[in-house]
Design an enzyme around this catalytic site. Sequence first.
Site, PDB file in Angstrom:
ATOM      1  N   LYS A 196       0.833  -1.203   0.000  1.00  0.00           N
ATOM      2  CA  LYS A 196       0.000   0.000   0.000  1.00  0.00           C
ATOM      3  C   LYS A 196       0.867   1.252   0.000  1.00  0.00           C
ATOM      4  O   LYS A 196       0.554   2.241  -0.669  1.00  0.00           O
ATOM      5  CB  LYS A 196      -0.945  -0.025   1.208  1.00  0.00           C
TER       6      LYS A 196
ATOM      7  N   GLN B 284      -5.080  -2.110   9.588  1.00  0.00           N
ATOM      8  CA  GLN B 284      -4.817  -3.386   8.930  1.00  0.00           C
ATOM      9  C   GLN B 284      -5.395  -4.535   9.741  1.00  0.00           C
ATOM     10  O   GLN B 284      -5.111  -4.681  10.920  1.00  0.00           O
ATOM     11  CB  GLN B 284      -3.307  -3.580   8.743  1.00  0.00           C
TER      12      GLN B 284
ATOM     13  N   ASP C  28     -11.702   2.614   4.198  1.00  0.00           N
ATOM     14  CA  ASP C  28     -11.974   1.188   4.085  1.00  0.00           C
ATOM     15  C   ASP C  28     -13.466   0.896   4.002  1.00  0.00           C
ATOM     16  O   ASP C  28     -13.873  -0.188   3.608  1.00  0.00           O
ATOM     17  CB  ASP C  28     -11.386   0.447   5.288  1.00  0.00           C
TER      18      ASP C  28
END
Length: 363
Positions: free
Chosen positions: A123, A167, A190
């Site tokens: 990322k 994460q 997200d």
Amino acid sequence: MASSLLSPPDCTSSATARRLNRKLLTATSRSLAFRTCFFPPWESASISLSSSVSKGAVSALDSGALTSDATSKIIDGKLISNQIKDEISLEVARMREATGTVPGLAVILVGARKDSQTYVRNKKKACEAVGIKSYEANLPEDCTENEVLRHIEEFNKDPSVHGILVQLPLPRHMNEERILTGVSIEKDVDGFHPLNIGRLAMQGRDPLFVPCTPKGCMELLKRYGIEVKGKRAVVIGRSNIVGMPAAMLLQKANATVSMVHSYTKNPEEITRQADIVISAAGVANLVRGSWLKPGAVVIDVGINAVDDAESKRGYRLVGDVCFEEASKIASYITPVPGGVGPMTIAMLLSNTLLSAKRIHNFK
């Protein structure tokens, strides 16, 4: 990638399919480890995402793009994701030149899982490639929830950060819902905040962000010109990360949607009625050719590691769909790897740019 290696089911055994249809996973996040996002058809996108496939993809479609010994056309996630990244890079540069603002993405990593470290590293590289600034907080496995929440709050208040990603998976002693709810909804790139999911579920309401893997699935359908409106769609798996939001996205696009899960009776029969199948079960080779209607479009979200003595790594990656069988029946199909996977990070970058534009009112 799955945290453990699974023995690959025999792709030619119907008995295997019968055994597997009771193993559908609802916690797909452990086997997918995908995270990121696109602009859905109902959302006013501040970045112009083409509704058609790039010239390269169109060329591939026109020439057949056939798999060997198969009739399906490949949906090339790598090609589309690269196209999206190019578009994002241009928009980031335009925003920087016009306002002096650079979109920023913060990632919080708890623990030292090798797979999670790899995803975070990828990322960061992707951010650098398109001009997005990346921030990172690395916390030990045994840290407390309050420590994680403190870092989240710091990023919530930081005006240079426009997107925050925690994460997953988190260590077992942490309450995932409490952690994710701590992320400001305006920076929830997200798409996991309960308010964003709630807005996605309601008619006439649009979420600020949508979970990225399902959004990537929808973007692939869109860019390949595959009609969703009025079609019958089946989503296999009902996780909060992929299955459930994918079903809601398809419904918002006016498909008639059914969900197959671990308690579904006759999953093969239900799936065979679908014009569009999205499988996010996390079970290698679950969906056989006999499960598919001729001409169906197949989006395989699953990514499963199976033992392979001939591979240098000792394993290979396969999807939920038995590609060898399905590619002879489907009209379009995503490969694994190279299908949905590359879209996830591209969609995360897209959502981060969208957030920065919204926060700074940049059109």
